[in-house]
Design an enzyme around this catalytic site. Sequence first.
Site, short mmCIF file in Angstrom:
data_model
loop_
_atom_site.label_atom_id
_atom_site.label_comp_id
_atom_site.label_asym_id
_atom_site.label_seq_id
_atom_site.Cartn_x
_atom_site.Cartn_y
_atom_site.Cartn_z
N LYS A 1 16.45 3.22 36.84
CA LYS A 1 16.78 4.65 36.78
C LYS A 1 16.28 5.29 35.49
O LYS A 1 15.71 6.38 35.50
CB LYS A 1 18.31 4.87 36.87
CG LYS A 1 18.96 4.32 38.12
CD LYS A 1 20.43 4.71 38.22
CE LYS A 1 21.30 4.19 37.09
NZ LYS A 1 21.43 2.72 37.03
N ARG B 1 29.55 7.71 37.83
CA ARG B 1 29.65 6.27 38.05
C ARG B 1 30.83 5.92 38.96
O ARG B 1 31.04 4.77 39.26
CB ARG B 1 29.92 5.55 36.72
CG ARG B 1 28.76 5.26 35.81
CD ARG B 1 27.87 4.13 36.28
NE ARG B 1 27.53 3.13 35.31
CZ ARG B 1 26.58 3.24 34.38
NH1 ARG B 1 25.90 4.34 34.23
NH2 ARG B 1 26.31 2.22 33.60
N ARG C 1 14.62 -8.22 29.86
CA ARG C 1 14.53 -6.84 29.35
C ARG C 1 14.72 -6.79 27.83
O ARG C 1 15.62 -7.41 27.29
CB ARG C 1 15.62 -6.00 30.05
CG ARG C 1 15.51 -4.54 29.72
CD ARG C 1 16.14 -3.71 30.80
NE ARG C 1 17.55 -3.48 30.57
CZ ARG C 1 18.23 -2.51 31.19
NH1 ARG C 1 17.62 -1.72 32.05
NH2 ARG C 1 19.50 -2.36 30.96
N ARG D 1 19.75 -5.86 24.63
CA ARG D 1 21.00 -5.11 24.50
C ARG D 1 22.17 -6.06 24.67
O ARG D 1 22.12 -6.94 25.52
CB ARG D 1 21.06 -4.04 25.59
CG ARG D 1 20.40 -2.75 25.18
CD ARG D 1 20.21 -1.79 26.32
NE ARG D 1 21.32 -1.69 27.26
CZ ARG D 1 21.31 -0.87 28.32
NH1 ARG D 1 20.28 -0.09 28.54
NH2 ARG D 1 22.33 -0.81 29.14
N ARG E 1 29.04 -6.11 34.88
CA ARG E 1 28.54 -4.75 35.17
C ARG E 1 28.21 -4.61 36.66
O ARG E 1 28.46 -3.57 37.26
CB ARG E 1 27.30 -4.44 34.32
CG ARG E 1 27.64 -4.25 32.85
CD ARG E 1 26.39 -4.25 32.00
NE ARG E 1 25.58 -3.05 32.17
CZ ARG E 1 24.32 -2.94 31.78
NH1 ARG E 1 23.72 -3.96 31.22
NH2 ARG E 1 23.67 -1.82 31.95
P1 AMP Z 1 23.73 2.32 31.19
O1 AMP Z 1 22.79 2.44 30.06
O2 AMP Z 1 23.73 3.53 32.10
O3 AMP Z 1 23.60 1.04 31.96
O4 AMP Z 1 25.21 2.31 30.56
C1 AMP Z 1 25.62 1.32 29.63
C2 AMP Z 1 27.13 1.30 29.53
O5 AMP Z 1 27.60 2.60 29.10
C3 AMP Z 1 27.87 1.05 30.84
O6 AMP Z 1 27.99 -0.33 31.13
C4 AMP Z 1 29.22 1.69 30.54
O7 AMP Z 1 30.01 0.88 29.68
C5 AMP Z 1 28.82 2.93 29.75
N1 AMP Z 1 28.58 4.09 30.62
C6 AMP Z 1 27.41 4.75 30.83
N2 AMP Z 1 27.56 5.76 31.69
C7 AMP Z 1 28.86 5.76 32.06
C8 AMP Z 1 29.64 6.53 32.95
N3 AMP Z 1 29.11 7.55 33.65
N4 AMP Z 1 30.97 6.24 33.06
C9 AMP Z 1 31.54 5.25 32.36
N5 AMP Z 1 30.85 4.45 31.53
C10 AMP Z 1 29.52 4.69 31.37
#
Ligand code: AMP
Length: 213
Positions: free
Chosen positions: A13, A88, A127, A160, A171
Amino acid sequence: MIVVFLGPPGSGKGTQAKLLSKQKHWPQLSTGDMLRASIEKKTRLGEEAQAFMDQGKLVPDSVVIRLIEERNKESDCRLGFILDGFPRNISQAQALDQMLSRQMRKVDWVIFFDILDVELVKRFSGRRTCVQCGSMFHLESVPSKLGNQCDQCGGVLSQRPDDQPEVVEKRLAIYHEQTEPLVGFYSQQNKLKNLDARLPALEVFNRLSDLLK
Ligand code: AMP
């Protein structure tokens, strides 16, 4: 146009949002990036969010909803924006609908990044992200020309903390439990478009561009 990118972590994404943002001049609103920036700046919000993120859990809805509410009011979002990693869960999606309807706007399309968990686990293990400019690499499919250094800015590449295998498992479980129901939520609204996210990034982008024509 307001486009939501929906899909499991690691489905591409972020990469596609960057490409589309360049093509259409719509900003990419990534809650994950915003949260990581807050952690970097050592803000209170960042401190609060870090514990959840490091364990692969979702941060509280109120935190991310506030981030999006503030960001989408900025002038560069006037003609449209891409939501990457938000909403989410169903309550975030409902909060988004309410927020947009107050602005006489709506979500136009939801792109679903379709890919199986086994593919994702492979992707996560290789990654790497530049600690300086955020560019993303993959040890096998998108290696940096400079090995463990970013070939865009020279920064160090690192994995990360939430890409570690046990966190990835968590996750993905949370994705299936909380985020996947949004597929039904948006298909009922006739907004869902399916994208085969297993393909190489440029092919995914060609198909994405076609879907949004
Ligand atoms: P991402 O980079 O989108 O994979 O997000 C990394 C982490 O940020 C996720 O595993 C969550 O802990 C937090 N996070 C990102 N977006 C959201 C969201 N919309 N709601 C809750 N937690 C989020």
